[in-house]
Motif scaffolding. Structure first.
Motif, PDB file in Angstrom:
ATOM      1  N   ILE A  62      -4.636  11.807   0.242  1.00  0.00           N
ATOM      2  CA  ILE A  62      -4.285  10.662  -0.682  1.00  0.00           C
ATOM      3  C   ILE A  62      -5.407  10.342  -1.758  1.00  0.00           C
ATOM      4  O   ILE A  62      -5.131  10.509  -3.059  1.00  0.00           O
ATOM      5  N   PHE A  84       6.312   9.691   5.388  1.00  0.00           N
ATOM      6  CA  PHE A  84       4.868  10.271   5.395  1.00  0.00           C
ATOM      7  C   PHE A  84       4.418  10.512   6.825  1.00  0.00           C
ATOM      8  O   PHE A  84       3.688  11.275   7.205  1.00  0.00           O
ATOM      9  N   GLY A  85       5.063   9.645   7.682  1.00  0.00           N
ATOM     10  CA  GLY A  85       4.417   9.562   9.033  1.00  0.00           C
ATOM     11  C   GLY A  85       5.296  10.655   9.856  1.00  0.00           C
ATOM     12  O   GLY A  85       5.210  10.818  11.071  1.00  0.00           O
ATOM     13  N   GLU A  91      -7.263   0.957   0.922  1.00  0.00           N
ATOM     14  CA  GLU A  91      -5.924   0.676   1.836  1.00  0.00           C
ATOM     15  C   GLU A  91      -5.216   1.545   1.796  1.00  0.00           C
ATOM     16  O   GLU A  91      -4.475   1.895   2.866  1.00  0.00           O
ATOM     17  N   LEU A  92      -4.952   2.628   0.923  1.00  0.00           N
ATOM     18  CA  LEU A  92      -4.031   3.612   0.687  1.00  0.00           C
ATOM     19  C   LEU A  92      -4.596   4.717   1.861  1.00  0.00           C
ATOM     20  O   LEU A  92      -4.035   5.218   2.703  1.00  0.00           O
ATOM     21  N   ARG A 132       8.272   2.640   6.384  1.00  0.00           N
ATOM     22  CA  ARG A 132       7.348   3.689   6.627  1.00  0.00           C
ATOM     23  C   ARG A 132       6.506   3.531   8.113  1.00  0.00           C
ATOM     24  O   ARG A 132       6.264   4.661   8.556  1.00  0.00           O
ATOM     25  N   LEU A 140      -0.554   6.114   9.657  1.00  0.00           N
ATOM     26  CA  LEU A 140       0.508   6.852   9.948  1.00  0.00           C
ATOM     27  C   LEU A 140       0.088   8.088  10.667  1.00  0.00           C
ATOM     28  O   LEU A 140       0.873   9.077  10.206  1.00  0.00           O
ATOM     29  N   GLY A 141      -0.944   8.266  10.976  1.00  0.00           N
ATOM     30  CA  GLY A 141      -1.456   9.522  11.844  1.00  0.00           C
ATOM     31  C   GLY A 141      -2.303  10.323  11.207  1.00  0.00           C
ATOM     32  O   GLY A 141      -2.431  11.714  11.904  1.00  0.00           O
ATOM     33  N   ARG A 142      -2.819  10.118  10.001  1.00  0.00           N
ATOM     34  CA  ARG A 142      -3.755  11.289   9.642  1.00  0.00           C
ATOM     35  C   ARG A 142      -4.986  11.054   9.773  1.00  0.00           C
ATOM     36  O   ARG A 142      -5.391   9.722   9.954  1.00  0.00           O
ATOM     37  N   ALA A 159      -3.665   3.236   5.327  1.00  0.00           N
ATOM     38  CA  ALA A 159      -2.392   3.318   5.334  1.00  0.00           C
ATOM     39  C   ALA A 159      -2.175   4.872   6.032  1.00  0.00           C
ATOM     40  O   ALA A 159      -1.219   4.920   7.029  1.00  0.00           O
ATOM     41  N   ARG A 177      -5.877  13.301  -3.971  1.00  0.00           N
ATOM     42  CA  ARG A 177      -4.967  13.711  -4.431  1.00  0.00           C
ATOM     43  C   ARG A 177      -4.619  12.825  -5.821  1.00  0.00           C
ATOM     44  O   ARG A 177      -4.396  13.176  -7.067  1.00  0.00           O
ATOM     45  N   LEU A 178      -4.991  11.475  -5.733  1.00  0.00           N
ATOM     46  CA  LEU A 178      -4.925  10.460  -6.592  1.00  0.00           C
ATOM     47  C   LEU A 178      -5.911  10.462  -7.576  1.00  0.00           C
ATOM     48  O   LEU A 178      -5.886  10.197  -8.938  1.00  0.00           O
ATOM     49  N   SER A 205       0.952  -1.213   0.077  1.00  0.00           N
ATOM     50  CA  SER A 205       0.024  -0.073   0.065  1.00  0.00           C
ATOM     51  C   SER A 205       0.871   1.297  -0.172  1.00  0.00           C
ATOM     52  O   SER A 205       0.737   2.030   0.875  1.00  0.00           O
ATOM     53  N   LEU A 206       1.848   1.269  -0.877  1.00  0.00           N
ATOM     54  CA  LEU A 206       2.592   2.634  -0.789  1.00  0.00           C
ATOM     55  C   LEU A 206       1.811   3.609  -1.628  1.00  0.00           C
ATOM     56  O   LEU A 206       1.022   3.250  -2.605  1.00  0.00           O
ATOM     57  N   PHE A 207       2.280   4.785  -1.288  1.00  0.00           N
ATOM     58  CA  PHE A 207       1.357   5.991  -2.228  1.00  0.00           C
ATOM     59  C   PHE A 207       2.096   6.072  -3.499  1.00  0.00           C
ATOM     60  O   PHE A 207       3.309   6.437  -3.502  1.00  0.00           O
ATOM     61  N   PRO A 208       1.300   6.021  -4.365  1.00  0.00           N
ATOM     62  CA  PRO A 208       1.996   5.871  -5.790  1.00  0.00           C
ATOM     63  C   PRO A 208       2.382   7.055  -6.191  1.00  0.00           C
ATOM     64  O   PRO A 208       3.495   7.243  -7.090  1.00  0.00           O
ATOM     65  N   HIS A 209       1.902   8.234  -5.844  1.00  0.00           N
ATOM     66  CA  HIS A 209       2.256   9.604  -6.300  1.00  0.00           C
ATOM     67  C   HIS A 209       3.439  10.100  -5.417  1.00  0.00           C
ATOM     68  O   HIS A 209       4.142  11.425  -5.797  1.00  0.00           O
TER      69      HIS A 209
END
Ligand SMILES: Nc1ncnc2c1ncn2[C@@H]1O[C@H](COP(=O)(O)OP(=O)(O)OP(=O)(O)O)[C@@H](O)[C@H]1O
Ligand SMILES: [Mg+2]
Lengths: 355, 180
Positions: B98, A102-103, B79-80, A148, B87-89, B83, B101-102, A89-93
């Motif tokens: 996310i 990111f965190g 999932e993004l 990450r 990560l705290g958002r 994720a 933006r995508l 689940s990496l952010f592609p952009h």
């Protein structure tokens, strides 16, 4: 000391009970593996722990803090729990560096230094720093994903089949690498997998799920040698399961008389032993025919499938009643008997009795 | 709305979405006539005002925008978002940083599509536009109906020229998606 306590947690999706009354505790700094067939509720349980789903009932505590009490939950972003999925689940952009960072606090002065450190921790080459996720191999993507999650120094790390998209060789490497990283950082980890090998070698504690229920939890050794039922036994490795008669400290079966922890149990029961407990010794036909009795069993090799490191030997046990079907046993290629040979069967250790 | 239709698949959302698509599939004349009837019968002051025209455009073109937006949001997996939350958002931050933006390139493409559609839209514009409103399409139509093809040509040319960058944008966009 317990860090995570799951108590009587249930979650339904319509008619499906994805997680059914599960209670499980995870000691601080330990590694727990959750195994089970597809659809057994592993991912759902992980999502509940991470805070992406609310349980219908039951409670989750992390470090004594109540994360979920029935449907009222603390949201995922305030839990401090890391999550790595099957595909990363990496952010592609975002670049690799920005994914890892990111965190992290955006304006923190040592952000870049920290990203580089994390890349070293997961053994990712620094030339990858500016790449995009789609320019990485599957294994590299998983390393980024792990870095990450590590960046936030989570109290608990959840890994949902993180290696299942990788091919066998790489998978083993990654498993070892990840285990080493987690050991070094001392982060309590829960790994979901349906690879029993992975579970047994990775974890201090293994929990077996089936149809949303927790079937058994314990140390890998305990589960492997003393599974609660035949399905669990077969799931954790090759198992030979057969009917037996129990006496005081022994079991009588097609394999002869073998030691067992019978306690007060007597009479008929199903027993299990692992193939590696069996030893086959080639003997002369005359010896086999003469000496075969209820205590020591001899057998004739009726078929052999050569398979390299492990070969399948099919035995028909002499003197056992006719209902006893041919036994399939894995054996190493060394000392492999030939077809038609007679062998003595010796069992090391005790057999396990199913309840 | 696009986000809802992908992430929250309740019954209400589905009905709402279905209505949208239904209206979008109606010919412009039907929607325009309906609005003419409503404005004339019920709220006469609104007849042939810019507001009604915009409403017609919205009815006709929002579904097109929605289709594009919807598919581009569906391309950004949940999932993004999750994720990002791990990560705290906060959920809102996760969606905006996310998913939105995508979805942005796809959304831009839908806007371009809609702009193209509106430039060339004729029937609803003719019926609903306030007197004196002139769009490229109406001018073109007016002049061709007077058989003054020479005078109409510049408008046609302008429509083509205006459409060109948008079409190019769409083309580049689709190539990028395939290239990934
Ligand atoms: N969002 C959902 N909506 C409806 N049903 C769901 C949902 N998520 C999971 N389920 C159901 O819950 C059950 C458990 O699913 P889960 O994904 O937890 O299984 P799993 O053990 O992770 O399986 P796998 O090994 O295939 O990943 C399945 O029957 C599944 O169909
Ligand atoms: Mg799963």
């Amino acid at each position: 000391m317990t860090i995570l306590a799951i108590e009587r947690t249930s979650k339904r999706y319509g008619p499906v009970c994805a997680v059914d009354d599960i209670s499980l505790t995870v000691p601080s700094g330990s590694r727990t593996a959750i195994v089970g067939p597809s659809g057994s509720g592993k991912t759902t349980l992980l999502r509940i722990i991470a805070g992406f789903e609310a349980p219908d009932s039951g409670s989750i505590r992390l470090d004594g803090e109540l994360l979920a009490d029935g449907p009222s939950i603390i949201p995922a972003h305030r839990r401090g729990i890391g999550f790595v999925t099957q595909d990363g689940s990496l952010f592609p952009h975002l670049s690799v560096a920005d994914n890892i960072g990111f965190g992290l606090e955006r304006r923190s002065p040592d952000r870049h230094k920290r990203i580089l450190e994390l890349m070293d921790t997961v053994e990712l080459d620094r030339i990858m720093l500016d790449r995009r996720p789609h320019q990485l191999s599957g294994g590299q993507q998983q390393r980024v994903s792990l870095a990450r999650a590590l960046a936030r120094e989570p109290r608990l790390m959840l890994l949902d089949e993180p290696f299942s998209a990788l091919d066998t060789g790489l998978r083993e490497n990654m498993r070892k690498a990840v285990a080493a990283v987690l050991k070094k950082t001392g982060i309590t980890t829960i790994l979901v997998t349906h690879d029993q090998n992975e579970a047994l070698s990775f974890a201090d504690q293994v929990a077996v799920l089936r149809q949303g229920k927790l079937v058994q939890a314990g140390s890998p050794r305990e589960l492997y040698l003393k599974p609660v039922d035949p399905v669990t036994a077969a799931f954790l490795g090759d198992a030979i399961i057969l009917p037996a008669e129990l006496g005081d400290g022994w079991s009588q079966s097609a394999f002869g008389r073998v030691a067992a922890d019978t306690g007060d149990r007597r009479g008929a029961a199903d027993i299990m032993l692992r193939p590696e407990q069996l030893k086959l010794t080639a003997v002369a036909q005359a010896e086999a025919l003469q000496n075969s009795d209820a205590h020591t069993r001899y057998a004739k090799v009726s078929d052999i499938e050569f398979g390299g490191a492990v070969c399948n030997v099919v035995l028909s046990v002499l003197g056992a009643d006719n209902a006893c079907p041919p036994m399939q046993i894995r054996s190493s290629a060394i000392n492999l008997p030939a077809m038609g040979d007679h062998v003595r069967i010796d069992v090391t250790g005790k057999v396990h009795i199913f309840g | 709305m696009g986000w809802l239709s992908v992430r929250a698949t309740g019954r209400f959302q589905r009905i709402l979405e279905a209505c949208h698509y239904y209206v979008g599939s109606l010919p412009g004349v039907v929607v325009a006539l309906a609005l003419v009837t409503i404005t004339v019968r019920v709220v006469l002051p609104l007849y042939q005002t810019a507001a009604t025209l915009l409403l017609a455009y919205a009815l006709l073109f929002l579904p097109r925008a929605l289709v594009g937006l919807r598919s581009s949001i569906a391309q950004a997996p949940v999932e993004l978002e999750r994720a990002a939350m791990a990560l705290g958002r906060t959920p809102v931050q996760a969606v905006s940083q996310i998913t939105m933006r995508l979805a942005a390139p796809g959304a831009a493409a839908s806007v371009a599509l809609v702009a193209l559609g509106i430039t060339n839209e004729l029937t609803a514009t003719l019926m609903l536009a306030p007197n004196g409103t002139r769009t490229l399409a109406t001018e073109f139509w007016a002049l061709t109906s007077e058989i003054d093809y020479a005078a109409a040509a510049p408008y046609a040319l302008m429509m083509v020229v205006l459409s060109l960058p948008l079409t190019l944008l769409l083309y580049a966009q689709s190539k990028r998606i395939i290239g990934r």
